[in-house]
Scaffold this active site. Structure first.
Site, short mmCIF file in Angstrom:
data_model
loop_
_atom_site.label_atom_id
_atom_site.label_comp_id
_atom_site.label_asym_id
_atom_site.label_seq_id
_atom_site.Cartn_x
_atom_site.Cartn_y
_atom_site.Cartn_z
CD GLU A 435 -0.31 -1.12 -0.60
OE1 GLU A 435 0.51 -1.10 0.33
OE2 GLU A 435 -1.13 -2.02 -0.76
CG ASP A 510 -2.31 -1.14 3.10
OD1 ASP A 510 -2.26 -0.04 3.67
OD2 ASP A 510 -3.14 -1.43 2.22
CG ASP A 512 -2.29 -5.97 3.64
OD1 ASP A 512 -1.29 -5.59 2.98
OD2 ASP A 512 -3.45 -5.65 3.32
CG ASP A 514 -2.47 -7.82 -1.49
OD1 ASP A 514 -1.85 -8.84 -1.90
OD2 ASP A 514 -3.67 -7.58 -1.71
#
Ligand code: 0RA
Length: 678
Positions: A435, A510, A512, A514
């Protein structure tokens, strides 16, 4: 209370050749458990419970049982109780012991007590309760028959005593109640998951509409469910499509029997573009399809096509409709009961009996024809939907052709932003789908370029759940993934494993919300359009750390909160030893932090610093290599589909039309698209 007379053992003396045979059998099961139940991880563990339930289902299929209850007990053992005839307890003529003992200790004893109906057997199922017994620390069986209660218990499959009568019961009460404790020296983990058992029991209740199945978890108060579906697989189809919109009032339902093979089919069309067909043989999910599926597809295509032409809904000059067009937006459940199923395929979940194809084809063809003739408005809508699918497919074909032509023309045919690896043996090659460009940059520098390729992806990829094929194939990120992998795109027929360029495809996002969203988008894409990659276990998820914890020269990475606490605790213990550092545990509670440098690093007493990685991009190439990419030190999770129906629901809920329940679901996602440690 039972009197003395009743406690008489129902077994005769002797420890002859038969018993030695039994011991050898059980020993083999314990030495080679995977041969019997697949594995000794979660799947195998839950399989034990299914095996016991399957025996009760057999009794239900024979028409003698309509209630099955499953309990996960406080001590972690599982009880399965049914109201069938009860396992016979009389002395078995050749084995010279109670039939109960034979069923419980002799491998494949099923045949010796033929209940002569469709048995739940095949694939990993049908290995017999003796296998469960052999893999249990202990097992206890109570049989209710002829107004009496019989009992026997076992340790690692070996009877602790003869089967005996332990009391009287109501004459009308019959059934079998077994409790087993999986052996923790065999299974990695002996904790049963309620959700996993629940999902299978729900499925069994849909498939066997005469049975009521309940489950209860004594480890957690109030956790219980009861499943009973009058509508059987018709309700099953509605359940699968609960989050989708259908233009049909009711699913089409077809039922018939020929040559002792029973066929039930239910299906409806929804507004989505996905094909969702679940097939079962004797209640076993035939993931790999087989002759029943082929028979259904053939009948569907032929009957709809004929109807369309005959009623002037499909015109000759228009594009030719293909089988795929008739299955866009189709949700179907096919359940056949076959007396002697032959299972084939890699996972033994493909039906091989050739006669079943024509049986299903005839039954579905005839009854679908009748349905269409008597429901002209539904029929019209179905044909129109198939025509729209054909138009979109034509557009997609053009887009696909473009990719193919482009890759043939361009020098390597590979996407420009792919940093490929230098060796070319797919078995040793990995590709990281990363990403973001900055993380992609670190990964490119940090990787071992001999066998690791990097493909950076820009922002969010297309949500394939809401897009038609031509849109999907126009998407740059998806095009890049498809061309980089090289194995083709779409259904099984188009997937060519020999062309797959990497045998590990690792999603690196990641840690998180997102990142989790992007990971789900990628998983959705693979699940819907490259399912083979998941089924053949090529797909993995990278695990970047959340924290770096430093003390002096020592550096540790923590991959979750628990691990962070553990590391801090260890520092504290060490600290106590040398009598100086005592406050390292403080950060576990709020307010333990001493100072923060504003860059995410928190300094604690005792010279400990904790920094939280906000994203992959924050890590330098070395860190990324050590923590996430180095095969020697990293942890990657393999993506497997534990339960296809649950997975389908997860993706539909997450990525489909309804926006509301998404966030929640992202967290639970991992439960069904199960990640295994590698
Ligand atoms: C063998 C023969 C008969 C019933 C069963 C086995 C039986 C096994 C299990 C396992 C769990 N529940 C079960 N219920 C029944 C037929 C007995 C007869 O003819 O009466």
């Amino acid at each position: 209370m039972a009197d003395k007379k009743n406690k008489k053992p129902v077994k005769q003396e002797g420890y002859g050749a038969e018993s030695i045979q039994v011991l050898k059998g059980l020993e083999h099961v314990r030495r080679r458990p995977a041969m019997y139940i697949g594995d000794v991880a979660s799947r195998g563990l839950h399989h034990l419970a299914y095996e016991v339930v399957d025996n009760s289902i057999d009794e239900a299929l024979a028409g003698y049982c309509d209630k099955i209850s499953v309990t996960i007990n406080k001590d972690g053992s599982v009880t399965v109780e049914d109201n069938g005839r009860g396992i016979p307890t009389d002395i078995h003529p050749t084995e010279k012991k109670s039939a109960l003992e034979v069923v419980m200790t002799v491998l494949n004893a099923g045949g010796k007590f033929d209940r002569s109906t469709y048995k739940v057997s095949g694939g990993l199922h049908g290995v017999g309760v003796s296998v469960v017994n052999a893999l249990s620390k202990w097992m206890k069986v109570e049989v209710y028959r002829e107004g009496k209660i019989f009992y026997q218990e076992y340790k690692t499959g070996i009877p602790a005593a003869n089967a005996k009568e332990i009391g009287k019961a109501d004459k009308k009460k019959t059934g079998t109640k077994s409790t087993f404790m999986p052996d923790d020296t065999i299974f990695k983990n002996t904790i049963f998951k309620y959700e996993i058992l629940e999902e299978r029991l729900r499925e069994l209740a849909y498939l066997n509409k005469e049975v009521t199945i309940s489950i209860k978890d004594e480890r957690e108060k109030g956790r219980e469910s009861t499943f009973h579906y009058e509508g059987g697989i018709k309700e099953f189809v509605k359940y699968i499509d609960e989050k989708r919109k259908s233009f049909m009032k009711e699913p089409v339902f077809i039922k018939g029997e020929r040559e002792s093979t029973q066929v039930e089919v239910a299906f409806q069309y929804n507004e989505s573009f996905n094909e969702n067909i679940f097939t079962y043989v004797n209640d076993i999910n035939t993931h790999e399809g087989g002759t029943h599926l082929v028979g259904f597809k053939t009948a569907l295509t032929r009957t709809l096509n004929n109807y369309g032409y005959k009623n002037n809904l499909i015109k000759n000059d228009k594009i030719q409709l293909t089988g795929d067009d008739f299955r866009e937006g189709l949700t179907a459940v096919i359940s056949v009961k076959v007396p002697e199923p032959q299972f084939e395929g890699q996972t033994k979940t493909k039906l091989g009996n050739s006669e079943v194809k024509s049986i299903v084809e005839t039954i579905v063809g005839d009854q679908l024809q009748e349905y269409l003739d008597s429901n002209p408005s539904a029929a019209k809508k179905i044909i129109e939907k198939c025509l729209r699918a054909a138009e979109a497919r034509e557009a997609a074909r053009k887009a696909r052709e473009l990719i193919r032509r482009k890759s043939a023309l361009e020098f390597s045919g590979l996407p420009g932003k792919l940093a490929d690896c230098s060796i070319s043996d797919p078995e040793h090659c990995e590709i990281y789908l990363v990403e973001g460009d900055s993380a992609g940059g670190s990964a490119k520098q940090g990787r071992d370029r001999r066998f690791q390729a990097i493909l950076p992806l820009k922002g969010k990829i297309l949500n394939v759940e809401k897009a038609r094929m031509n849109k999907i194939l126009e998407n740059d990120e998806i095009k890049a993934i498809v061309t980089a992998l090289g194995s083709g795109f779409g259904s099984s027929d188009e997937f060519d494993e020999s062309k797959l360029r990497y045998h590990k495809i690792i999603l690196m996002c990641d840690a998180d919300v997102d990142g989790s969203h992007i990971r789900t988008l990628l998983l959705t894409f693979f699940y819907r359009h490259m399912k083979d990659i998941i089924e053949k276990e090529f797909l993995y998820i990278a695990q970047p750390p959340l924290y770096k914890i430093k003390k002096g020269k020592d550096e540790f990475y923590a991959y979750d909160e628990d691990e962070k606490e553990l590391i801090l605790k260890r520092f504290k213990v060490n600290g106590k030893k040398d009598g100086k550092e005592k406050d390292a545990e403080a950060p576990a509670e709020a307010g333990g932090e001493i100072s923060s440098d504003g860059e995410g690093a928190v300094k604690l007493k005792g010279g400990i610093t904790i920094s939280r990685f906000k994203g992959l991009g924050e890590m330098n190439p070395d860190q990324l290599w050590t923590t996430t990419m180095n095969p020697e030190t990293r942890t990657i999770l393999k993506v497997t589909i534990e339960n296809a129906i649950a997975a389908d629901k997860v993706f539909e809920t997450l990525m489909g039309e309804e926006v509301e329940p998404r966030r929640d679901f992202i967290e639970k996602n991992a439960k069904y698209v199960k990640n295994l440690d590698v």
